[in-house]
Design a protein around this motif. Sequence first.
Motif, PDB file in Angstrom:
ATOM      1  N   GLU A  17      -0.306  11.661  -1.947  1.00  0.00           N
ATOM      2  CA  GLU A  17       1.039  11.989  -2.422  1.00  0.00           C
ATOM      3  C   GLU A  17       1.389  13.468  -2.237  1.00  0.00           C
ATOM      4  O   GLU A  17       2.548  13.869  -2.387  1.00  0.00           O
ATOM      5  CB  GLU A  17       1.203  11.588  -3.900  1.00  0.00           C
ATOM      6  N   MET A  42       0.845  -1.194   0.000  1.00  0.00           N
ATOM      7  CA  MET A  42       0.000   0.000   0.000  1.00  0.00           C
ATOM      8  C   MET A  42       0.880   1.244   0.000  1.00  0.00           C
ATOM      9  O   MET A  42       2.070   1.196   0.316  1.00  0.00           O
ATOM     10  CB  MET A  42      -0.911   0.017   1.232  1.00  0.00           C
ATOM     11  N   LYS A  43       0.270   2.368  -0.321  1.00  0.00           N
ATOM     12  CA  LYS A  43       0.954   3.655  -0.255  1.00  0.00           C
ATOM     13  C   LYS A  43       0.735   4.276   1.127  1.00  0.00           C
ATOM     14  O   LYS A  43      -0.333   4.144   1.725  1.00  0.00           O
ATOM     15  CB  LYS A  43       0.418   4.602  -1.329  1.00  0.00           C
ATOM     16  N   ALA A  96      -2.241   6.854   5.357  1.00  0.00           N
ATOM     17  CA  ALA A  96      -1.929   5.660   4.583  1.00  0.00           C
ATOM     18  C   ALA A  96      -3.239   5.115   4.015  1.00  0.00           C
ATOM     19  O   ALA A  96      -4.328   5.505   4.438  1.00  0.00           O
ATOM     20  CB  ALA A  96      -1.261   4.612   5.465  1.00  0.00           C
ATOM     21  N   GLN A  97      -3.116   4.179   3.076  1.00  0.00           N
ATOM     22  CA  GLN A  97      -4.327   3.641   2.457  1.00  0.00           C
ATOM     23  C   GLN A  97      -5.074   2.679   3.376  1.00  0.00           C
ATOM     24  O   GLN A  97      -6.290   2.519   3.252  1.00  0.00           O
ATOM     25  CB  GLN A  97      -3.960   2.951   1.139  1.00  0.00           C
ATOM     26  N   TYR A 115       6.651   9.666   0.495  1.00  0.00           N
ATOM     27  CA  TYR A 115       5.520   8.909  -0.057  1.00  0.00           C
ATOM     28  C   TYR A 115       6.067   7.556  -0.486  1.00  0.00           C
ATOM     29  O   TYR A 115       6.852   7.463  -1.427  1.00  0.00           O
ATOM     30  CB  TYR A 115       4.942   9.683  -1.238  1.00  0.00           C
ATOM     31  N   VAL A 116       5.724   6.492   0.253  1.00  0.00           N
ATOM     32  CA  VAL A 116       6.419   5.215   0.095  1.00  0.00           C
ATOM     33  C   VAL A 116       5.441   4.046  -0.067  1.00  0.00           C
ATOM     34  O   VAL A 116       4.238   4.161   0.205  1.00  0.00           O
ATOM     35  CB  VAL A 116       7.328   4.942   1.317  1.00  0.00           C
ATOM     36  N   ASP A 117       6.003   2.916  -0.494  1.00  0.00           N
ATOM     37  CA  ASP A 117       5.291   1.643  -0.486  1.00  0.00           C
ATOM     38  C   ASP A 117       5.676   0.883   0.777  1.00  0.00           C
ATOM     39  O   ASP A 117       6.865   0.736   1.082  1.00  0.00           O
ATOM     40  CB  ASP A 117       5.683   0.812  -1.708  1.00  0.00           C
ATOM     41  N   THR A 159       0.979  -3.943   3.329  1.00  0.00           N
ATOM     42  CA  THR A 159      -0.400  -3.732   3.771  1.00  0.00           C
ATOM     43  C   THR A 159      -0.646  -4.567   5.026  1.00  0.00           C
ATOM     44  O   THR A 159      -0.343  -5.763   5.036  1.00  0.00           O
ATOM     45  CB  THR A 159      -1.391  -4.149   2.676  1.00  0.00           C
ATOM     46  N   THR A 180       4.525   6.119  10.236  1.00  0.00           N
ATOM     47  CA  THR A 180       3.475   6.758   9.444  1.00  0.00           C
ATOM     48  C   THR A 180       2.661   7.616  10.391  1.00  0.00           C
ATOM     49  O   THR A 180       2.115   7.095  11.380  1.00  0.00           O
ATOM     50  CB  THR A 180       2.567   5.713   8.769  1.00  0.00           C
TER      51      THR A 180
END
Length: 320
Positions: A299, A1-2, A96-97, A17-19, A22, A59
């Motif tokens: 982002e 997730m981002k 975060a997502q 802004y990272v991966d 999840t 985060t």
Amino acid sequence: MKAIQFKTFGSPDVLEYVDVPTPSADAQSAIVQVKSASVNPSDVKNVSGQFEHTVLPRTPGRDFSGVIVEGPAEWLGAEVWGTGGDIGFTRDGTHAQFLKIPVGALSRKPSTLSHEQASAIGVNFVVAWLGTVEYAQLKAGETIAVIGAGGGVGGAVVQIAKARGCRVIGVDRQPLQPDSPAGRLADEFVMLDEHVTERVKSLSGEGVDVVYDSVGGIAFEATLSLVKRRGRVIEISATGKRRVEFDLIDFYHNETQLLGVDSVKLGVADSAPLMRALVEGFESGALQPPVIAQTFALEQARDAYQAVASGTRGRVVITM
């Protein structure tokens, strides 16, 4: 997730802004697909290193609104909202997502609010409710002076006090915006200047029952002068200076109750009962969501944080 992450403390420029992996649910937790998450001044302070308990990398983000996608069957698909002083500090936060939280932290969001609106409630209304209802035990018919009434917390205090049948005197360093909660609902307005004590007492007689001071520091001595005998003073901040002086003899002769409130001490599960207590007010219309000043994509989180750091009036929200 981002997600947004910071590995060192500093200005909003340290946000990346990272991966990241999840999260997955377990027997004690659920996964929220975050739809919106607001940015609070405390989030900016967190990134800058002003909270000793923050664990890096992290985060950030405390407030959220979203949908349950993993967890107990009865919660799947439910629209939820929340806030906490642990998420974004000692556990990964809401920018975060997806967000993993304890099942005990789940609270259904008011059906009358959009995700953007619901994500802008948490910190401000929890600390307002905690101070007025839980600590000061504000009652119908009492008079409350709200220092910093034009701010996010101050506006929430004004709304909660009016919903409880109280008279509200809004106090601020600049006139209240007519379309703000305080501007619409406050019964009186007084400028926060060298004449604030005499003006508040001219409106309240011997003083007010409760003072909710969302400014503190530079406003603290004036705040103590506004309260009647055996009145209650709520402090949540220390703007301008953290060490203050006051007349201790006047203080105990007046039998003033001085109460500190720190919502960061409430984890996301601890905050859930307060979020549930707020639902009825928003669904009945007794409480109104704050104005959303700006929205940003995930982002664009650096820009969102910079907007809050620069003092944008109204709430700043990140939408996923």
